[in-house]
Design an enzyme around this catalytic site. Structure first.
Site, short mmCIF file in Angstrom:
data_model
loop_
_atom_site.label_atom_id
_atom_site.label_comp_id
_atom_site.label_asym_id
_atom_site.label_seq_id
_atom_site.Cartn_x
_atom_site.Cartn_y
_atom_site.Cartn_z
N ARG A 104 0.88 -1.17 0.00
CA ARG A 104 0.00 0.00 0.00
C ARG A 104 0.92 1.22 0.00
NH1 ARG A 104 -5.50 1.06 1.61
NH2 ARG A 104 -5.77 3.05 2.67
N HIS A 131 -6.91 1.16 -7.17
CA HIS A 131 -7.34 0.48 -5.95
C HIS A 131 -8.15 -0.76 -6.34
CE1 HIS A 131 -7.97 -0.17 -1.85
NE2 HIS A 131 -8.70 0.86 -1.50
N GLN A 134 -10.38 -2.99 -3.74
CA GLN A 134 -11.64 -2.38 -3.30
C GLN A 134 -12.71 -2.54 -4.37
OE1 GLN A 134 -12.56 -0.71 -0.20
NE2 GLN A 134 -14.46 -1.27 -1.24
N ASP A 219 -16.48 8.73 -3.01
CA ASP A 219 -15.33 8.60 -2.13
C ASP A 219 -15.12 9.95 -1.45
OD1 ASP A 219 -13.06 7.67 -0.87
OD2 ASP A 219 -11.86 7.43 -2.69
N CYS A 259 -16.21 3.44 -0.36
CA CYS A 259 -15.09 2.60 0.07
C CYS A 259 -14.64 2.88 1.50
CB CYS A 259 -13.93 2.75 -0.91
SG CYS A 259 -13.28 4.42 -1.06
N ARG A 287 -14.25 -7.07 1.46
CA ARG A 287 -12.80 -6.98 1.23
C ARG A 287 -12.13 -8.24 1.76
NH1 ARG A 287 -10.11 -2.01 0.91
NH2 ARG A 287 -8.22 -3.28 0.79
#
Length: 304
Positions: A104, A131, A134, A219, A259, A287
């Site tokens: 990450r 991403h 996700q 988001d 998310c 997830r």
């Protein structure tokens, strides 16, 4: 099996995704029934974090333990990566001591350089540009609730960020359409989109983008690394909140996703994220399940 990495959503074919989604169903069902599923026994995941995390760390770490393996957390602040060790050197060393690596970090080029020198699969846990884990969870969540996502409309309300770019890749793989509405100055970077991608349409009005959508998603307006822009972004994004009137433009059975973490009253109204169309909590939980299936597939390949 040749080493396969998961650095962006387009790294898998539709056939591979269909397999991973079906395995996610199996793994989730076993988890809910307290049935052991230890296909990663004696395997080790190394997790390298340069950005803060809640869901990514918890889902990967818990998932690896639940599958009988081990997970090791490394933060660049307290590892040699934080003291200038070349990414290429770190990749060669780490990949000799584990079975799979999740990173990450900030730039996509960092994870691509790492993967080029890794002897084991590398997973993108988040970069500024992509991403994929996700969006894989999001697609799985939609399929769980509504069936096939092929031919559906996903409304993206917000800036052109890593989530949007992964959604645009997913649209090409699964054959759905994305209605994109971004404020002026925060629109799509053509370099981040496949040339000739016909699976999205831009709308100047976020309300218009929601018209007849099967899924509405957004988001935070200020992602990690852009905190200095927060005041300017709050001003520029005025009117881009996903609220009741915008959701009313979508289909009656449309879902809402985010998310997380969310800022109620900014990018989403409380009535939406806490309302009956919201599936954000299932989305967050998923997830765990899709990443367990992803880890299993990258380490072992397909099971019969």
């Amino acid at each position: 099996m040749a080493i396969k990495h998961y650095l962006q959503f387009s790294d898998f074919t539709l056939d591979e995704y269909e397999y991973v989604i079906e395995r996610s169903r199996v793994i989730k069902r076993k988890f809910k029934n307290y049935e052991p599923h230890h296909t990663l026994a004696d395997r080790t995941l190394v997790m390298v974090f340069e950005k803060n995390s809640t869901r990514t760390r918890l889902s990967f770490e818990a998932g690896m333990h639940q599958m009988g393996g081990a997970a090791i957390y490394l933060n660049t602040r307290d590892s040699q990566l934080g003291r200038g060790e070349p990414v290429e050197d770190a990749a060669q060393v780490m990949s000799r001591m584990c079975d799979v690596i999740m990173i990450r970090t900030y730039g996509q080029e960092i994870i691509e350089r790492f993967a080029a020198y890794s002897r084991v699969p590398v997973i993108n846990g988040l970069t500024n540009e992509q991403h994929p884990c996700q969006v894989l969870a999001d697609v799985f969540t939609y399929i769980e609730h509504r069936g096939s996502i092929k031919g559906k409309i996903v409304a993206w309300i917000g800036d052109a960020n890593n989530m949007l770019y992964s959604w645009l890749q997913a649209a090409e793989v699964f054959g759905f359409h994305v209605n994109v509405s971004t404020p002026k100055g925060y629109d799509i970077d053509p370099a981040q989109v496949t040339p000739g991608n016909k699976n999205y349409t831009f709308f100047a009005s976020p309300a218009d983008a929601c018209q007849d959508a099967d899924l509405v998603t957004t988001d935070v307006w200020t992602s990690m690394g852009y905190e200095d822009e927060n005041a300017a972004r709050l001003k520029a994004f005025d009117g881009w909140i996903v609220d009741g009137p915008k959701m009313a433009r979508a289909k009656e059975d449309a879902l809402f996703m985010h998310c997380l973490p969310a800022h109620r009253g900014e990018e989403v109204a409380a009535e939406v994220i806490d309302g009956p169309q919201s599936v954000v909590w299932e989305e967050a939980e998923n997830r765990l399940h899709v990443q367990k299936a992803l880890l299993e597939y990258l380490v072992h390949g397909k099971f019969d």
